[in-house]
Write a protein that holds these residues in place. Structure first.
Motif, short mmCIF file in Angstrom:
data_model
loop_
_atom_site.label_atom_id
_atom_site.label_comp_id
_atom_site.label_asym_id
_atom_site.label_seq_id
_atom_site.Cartn_x
_atom_site.Cartn_y
_atom_site.Cartn_z
N ALA B 69 0.87 -1.17 0.00
CA ALA B 69 0.00 0.00 0.00
C ALA B 69 0.91 1.22 0.00
O ALA B 69 1.75 1.37 0.88
CB ALA B 69 -0.88 0.00 1.25
N ARG B 70 0.76 2.06 -1.02
CA ARG B 70 1.64 3.23 -1.08
C ARG B 70 0.90 4.39 -1.73
O ARG B 70 -0.18 4.24 -2.30
CB ARG B 70 2.92 2.91 -1.84
CG ARG B 70 2.70 2.67 -3.31
CD ARG B 70 4.01 2.35 -4.02
NE ARG B 70 3.79 2.29 -5.45
CZ ARG B 70 4.09 3.27 -6.30
NH1 ARG B 70 4.62 4.39 -5.86
NH2 ARG B 70 3.85 3.15 -7.59
N GLU B 76 5.17 7.65 -0.59
CA GLU B 76 5.16 7.13 0.77
C GLU B 76 4.64 5.69 0.77
O GLU B 76 3.63 5.39 0.12
CB GLU B 76 4.25 7.99 1.65
CG GLU B 76 4.13 7.44 3.07
CD GLU B 76 3.23 8.29 3.98
OE1 GLU B 76 2.74 9.33 3.50
OE2 GLU B 76 3.05 7.89 5.13
N VAL B 77 5.34 4.82 1.47
CA VAL B 77 4.89 3.42 1.57
C VAL B 77 4.18 3.26 2.91
O VAL B 77 4.75 3.48 3.97
CB VAL B 77 6.09 2.46 1.46
CG1 VAL B 77 5.62 1.02 1.66
CG2 VAL B 77 6.78 2.62 0.13
N PHE B 78 2.88 2.87 2.85
CA PHE B 78 2.12 2.70 4.10
C PHE B 78 2.39 1.33 4.73
O PHE B 78 2.26 1.15 5.92
CB PHE B 78 0.63 2.86 3.82
CG PHE B 78 0.28 4.20 3.25
CD1 PHE B 78 0.45 5.36 3.99
CD2 PHE B 78 -0.18 4.32 1.95
CE1 PHE B 78 0.14 6.61 3.46
CE2 PHE B 78 -0.49 5.56 1.41
CZ PHE B 78 -0.33 6.71 2.16
N GLY B 79 2.73 0.37 3.89
CA GLY B 79 3.03 -0.96 4.44
C GLY B 79 2.96 -2.01 3.35
O GLY B 79 2.44 -1.77 2.26
N GLU B 90 -6.37 -4.82 8.46
CA GLU B 90 -6.87 -3.65 9.19
C GLU B 90 -5.74 -2.72 9.65
O GLU B 90 -5.89 -1.51 9.63
CB GLU B 90 -7.71 -4.11 10.39
CG GLU B 90 -8.43 -3.00 11.14
CD GLU B 90 -9.16 -2.01 10.22
OE1 GLU B 90 -9.01 -0.80 10.43
OE2 GLU B 90 -9.85 -2.44 9.27
N GLU B 91 -4.59 -3.30 10.04
CA GLU B 91 -3.52 -2.42 10.55
C GLU B 91 -2.97 -1.52 9.44
O GLU B 91 -2.59 -0.38 9.70
CB GLU B 91 -2.40 -3.24 11.21
CG GLU B 91 -1.52 -4.02 10.26
CD GLU B 91 -1.55 -5.51 10.58
OE1 GLU B 91 -2.60 -6.01 11.00
OE2 GLU B 91 -0.50 -6.15 10.37
N ILE B 92 -2.96 -2.03 8.21
CA ILE B 92 -2.51 -1.20 7.08
C ILE B 92 -3.53 -0.07 6.86
O ILE B 92 -3.16 1.10 6.70
CB ILE B 92 -2.39 -2.05 5.80
CG1 ILE B 92 -1.35 -3.16 5.99
CG2 ILE B 92 -2.10 -1.17 4.59
CD1 ILE B 92 0.06 -2.77 5.73
N LEU B 93 -4.82 -0.43 6.86
CA LEU B 93 -5.88 0.56 6.64
C LEU B 93 -5.84 1.64 7.73
O LEU B 93 -5.97 2.83 7.45
CB LEU B 93 -7.25 -0.11 6.62
CG LEU B 93 -7.47 -1.10 5.46
CD1 LEU B 93 -8.81 -1.79 5.59
CD2 LEU B 93 -7.38 -0.38 4.12
N ALA B 94 -5.64 1.20 8.99
CA ALA B 94 -5.59 2.16 10.11
C ALA B 94 -4.42 3.12 9.93
O ALA B 94 -4.56 4.33 10.18
CB ALA B 94 -5.46 1.39 11.43
#
Lengths: 190, 108
Positions: B69-70, B76-79, B90-94
């Protein structure tokens, strides 16, 4: 310098570090469930070593075993022993989902020795070659130039590298150029 | 230059060690679907400015496919997360919601 199971060099070059290409060594690609007890027993039977942890390599007198991916190992041994070892692995893992293939003649093995071995690789690879990112005994799969390769350090100044034999000549030439005398920046020297 | 953490081998892989696989979480339009649905599945891809979910393969490493997810505008890389899922964890979405409060959320 080299590991006990490694054959003698075919050709070598002395620059800022020593580069040597070994005679063919036995290599087996082994895929399956790495958590299974049968797998650990089969590996023990083949090279006499315990299962390596993630991204690690274990090396002994009879050979070595490297972690390639969550379901793949690479076994090293004498070239002559590989076909027999594949048969034994197939017997030991019969009934379970697995794959054991003798890839000895598809691979080339190199050893680099000297103070600057990390810098020679760093010239052509995106892998982090700093000592804390790649400690001794860690098996790193990456690329050199456009060529897939994997390497590990058996001690602070000795690096071993595996690539496809089809690009073995290219790899030897590349390593010799990268290891030219006075050609290392001294950034990662240990 | 992108650096993505491979969730399978734990390497922080440089972009040149990876092969891009396009948009993630695409649901196949199977038997019983009409031509429009199949066309959408086959050809239509999101092209957002902002949060994007992608497939990547650690081709010069462990060889595994994973998801990332970026942000396409800031890089920026979210994860990153394993590919054995049909939607982002869910932790990536949060984490994305925290970084991008005006983000409209994951649309599969």
């Amino acid at each position: 310098m080299s590991e006990p199971w490694m054959p003698k060099p075919l050709q070598s070059f002395q620059g800022a570090v020593m580069v040597a290409r070994h005679a063919p060594v036995g290599m087996i690609t082994l895929r399956g469930d790495l958590d299974a007890a049968e797998m650990a027993a089969a590996v023990k039977g083949a090279v006499g070593l315990a299962m390596p942890a993630q991204r690690r390599i274990r090396s002994g007198k009879r050979g070595a075993v490297a972690w390639m991916s969550p379901d793949e190992l690479l076994l090293f041994m004498d070239h002559d022993r590989a076909p027999v070892a594949v048969d034994r692995l197939d017997k030991a893992l019969a009934g379970g989902h697995h794959l054991a293939v003798d890839v000895s003649d598809a691979r080339a093995l190199f050893t680099l020795a000297g103070h600057g071995v990390r810098e020679v690789i760093a010239k052509g690879s995106p892998a982090d070659m700093a000592p804390d990112a790649l400690p001794v005994g860690e098996f790193r799969r990456s690329r050199i130039g456009q060529v897939a390769a994997a390497w590990w350090l058996s001690d602070a100044q000795t690096l071993h590298l595996v690539c496809f034999r089809s690009v073995g000549d290219y790899m030897f030439d590349w390593l010799c150029v990268a290891a030219a005398r006075d050609g290392l920046p001294g950034f990662l020297a240990v | 230059m992108l650096i993505l953490h491979c969730p399978y081998c734990g390497i922080h892989a440089d972009e040149t060690e990876l092969a891009p696989g396009g948009e993630a979480h695409i649901r196949r339009a199977g038997p019983g679907s009409d031509d429009t649905e199949f066309e959408n599945y086959m050809f239509a891809r999101k092209n957002p400015k902002g949060v994007h979910f992608e497939r990547w393969r650690h081709v010069h490493g462990c060889g595994k496919w994973f998801h990332a997810a970026r942000a396409t505008d800031t890089l920026e890389v979210f994860g990153t997360y394993p590919a054995q899922t049909t939607e982002p964890p869910e932790e990536i979405l949060a984490h994305i919601r925290k970084r991008r409060p005006d983000w409209k959320g994951f649309q599969g």
